[in-house]
Design an enzyme around this catalytic site. Structure first.
Site, PDB file in Angstrom:
ATOM      1  N   ASP A  25       1.829 -17.752  56.683  1.00  0.00           N
ATOM      2  CA  ASP A  25       2.002 -16.322  56.944  1.00  0.00           C
ATOM      3  C   ASP A  25       3.477 -15.932  56.853  1.00  0.00           C
ATOM      4  O   ASP A  25       4.357 -16.715  57.223  1.00  0.00           O
ATOM      5  CB  ASP A  25       1.461 -15.993  58.339  1.00  0.00           C
ATOM      6  N   GLY A  28       5.011 -11.500  52.856  1.00  0.00           N
ATOM      7  CA  GLY A  28       5.308 -10.087  52.673  1.00  0.00           C
ATOM      8  C   GLY A  28       6.534  -9.644  53.446  1.00  0.00           C
ATOM      9  O   GLY A  28       7.386  -8.904  52.931  1.00  0.00           O
ATOM     10  N   ARG A  29       6.638 -10.094  54.690  1.00  0.00           N
ATOM     11  CA  ARG A  29       7.799  -9.724  55.507  1.00  0.00           C
ATOM     12  C   ARG A  29       9.078 -10.347  54.960  1.00  0.00           C
ATOM     13  O   ARG A  29      10.149  -9.736  55.008  1.00  0.00           O
ATOM     14  CB  ARG A  29       7.560 -10.150  56.963  1.00  0.00           C
ATOM     15  N   ASN A  73      -8.730 -10.974  52.401  1.00  0.00           N
ATOM     16  CA  ASN A  73      -7.576 -10.553  51.601  1.00  0.00           C
ATOM     17  C   ASN A  73      -7.945  -9.645  50.437  1.00  0.00           C
ATOM     18  O   ASN A  73      -7.071  -8.995  49.851  1.00  0.00           O
ATOM     19  CB  ASN A  73      -6.803 -11.768  51.071  1.00  0.00           C
ATOM     20  N   TRP A  74      -9.236  -9.579  50.098  1.00  0.00           N
ATOM     21  CA  TRP A  74      -9.656  -8.651  49.048  1.00  0.00           C
ATOM     22  C   TRP A  74      -9.385  -7.205  49.457  1.00  0.00           C
ATOM     23  O   TRP A  74      -9.360  -6.311  48.601  1.00  0.00           O
ATOM     24  CB  TRP A  74     -11.140  -8.825  48.739  1.00  0.00           C
ATOM     25  N   HIS A 198       0.133 -15.212  66.630  1.00  0.00           N
ATOM     26  CA  HIS A 198      -0.557 -16.229  67.433  1.00  0.00           C
ATOM     27  C   HIS A 198      -2.059 -15.993  67.367  1.00  0.00           C
ATOM     28  O   HIS A 198      -2.684 -15.586  68.344  1.00  0.00           O
ATOM     29  CB  HIS A 198      -0.072 -16.191  68.884  1.00  0.00           C
TER      30      HIS A 198
END
Length: 252
Positions: A25, A28-29, A73-74, A198
């Site tokens: 994860d 994107g950030r 995620n689609w 989390h």
């Protein structure tokens, strides 16, 4: 893809971790911090995949499972999904030969039927090329969801009941577990989630029943060998009870 990396440092206890799963994860950030589009972050994240695979292969880990694309995620913007699919194709084309040379077995877990025919063919060829390798098993979870995994397992048992080869009263955890993805591998020992969140996000719900959870604020493109080593160090220093109590503790 793989390169020589140093084994875990001498002061790290024998970690005893056979199967690591990672929720990757923060792409994107990470891209946003660079002033780039999200696809830029996903491509940077691919470099972290290389590091993680190399580290796992060189440090006694039998299986590494990476959450690449969830069934949810689609719902992301079409442009981002398209970029992810192209990145997947590129990764298979560019990395699978290196994986094969380093004795890594590649497997894709998830419902690949939704992918286009070109990607499905790449997946089949990549798995076939590495099928007999005996080193690290690298599982890529793509169009995967933990609930989907359990449902498809239940459906297989239901079909056996309908066919008359299995009675309903014969269904137990062991039989269902044999229908779940990665049933032939060691159970997941450690789940790592990068990016500071989390939560599990519908990942390997069956397989992580007794796994240790490790959360780090490090964004996935920045996750390196030292971060991986830190996660193993934390794992090695935890006491796993598998639902039991501490030895010698007779108090519930």
């Amino acid at each position: 893809m793989l390169s020589a990396t140093q084994p875990v440092s001498e002061n790290l206890p024998a970690h005893g971790c056979r199967h690591v799963a990672i929720i990757m994860d923060g792409n994107g950030r990470w891209a946003k911090k660079q002033g780039k589009i999200r696809a830029f972050g996903h491509k940077a994240g691919a470099k972290s995949v290389r590091r993680a695979v190399s580290f796992a292969a060189n440090n006694g880990i039998d299986a590494l499972t990476l959450y690449a694309f969830s069934s949810e995620n689609w719902n992301r913007p079409a442009q981002e999904v398209s970029a992810l699919m192209e990145l997947f194709v590129w990764a298979l084309d560019s990395e699978v030969k290196s994986l094969h040379r380093h004795n890594v077995r590649l497997r894709i877990i998830g419902d690949i039927s939704r992918f286009n025919s070109r990607l499905q063919e790449r997946i089949r060829k990549s798995e076939a090329l590495t099928a007999h390798n005996t080193g690290l098993t690298l599982n890529i979870a793509a169009n995967y969801g933990g609930r989907w995994d359990i449902v498809q397992g239940v459906r297989q048992l239901a079909e056996q009941v309908q066919a008359g080869v299995l009675r309903p009263d014969q269904i137990d955890e062991e039989r269902l577990g044999q229908q779940i993805c990665m049933h032939e591998l060691a159970p997941v020992d450690l789940v790592i989630r990068t990016g500071g969140e989390h939560r599990i996000s519908n990942f390997l719900l069956w397989q992580i029943a007794y796994a240790e959870l490790y959360f780090t604020d490090v964004l996935w493109p920045d996750f390196d060998e030292q971060d991986f080593e830190g996660a193993l160090h934390a794992f090695a220093n935890r006491e796993r009870r598998f639902g039991g109590t501490e030895p010698g503790d007779d108090k519930a």
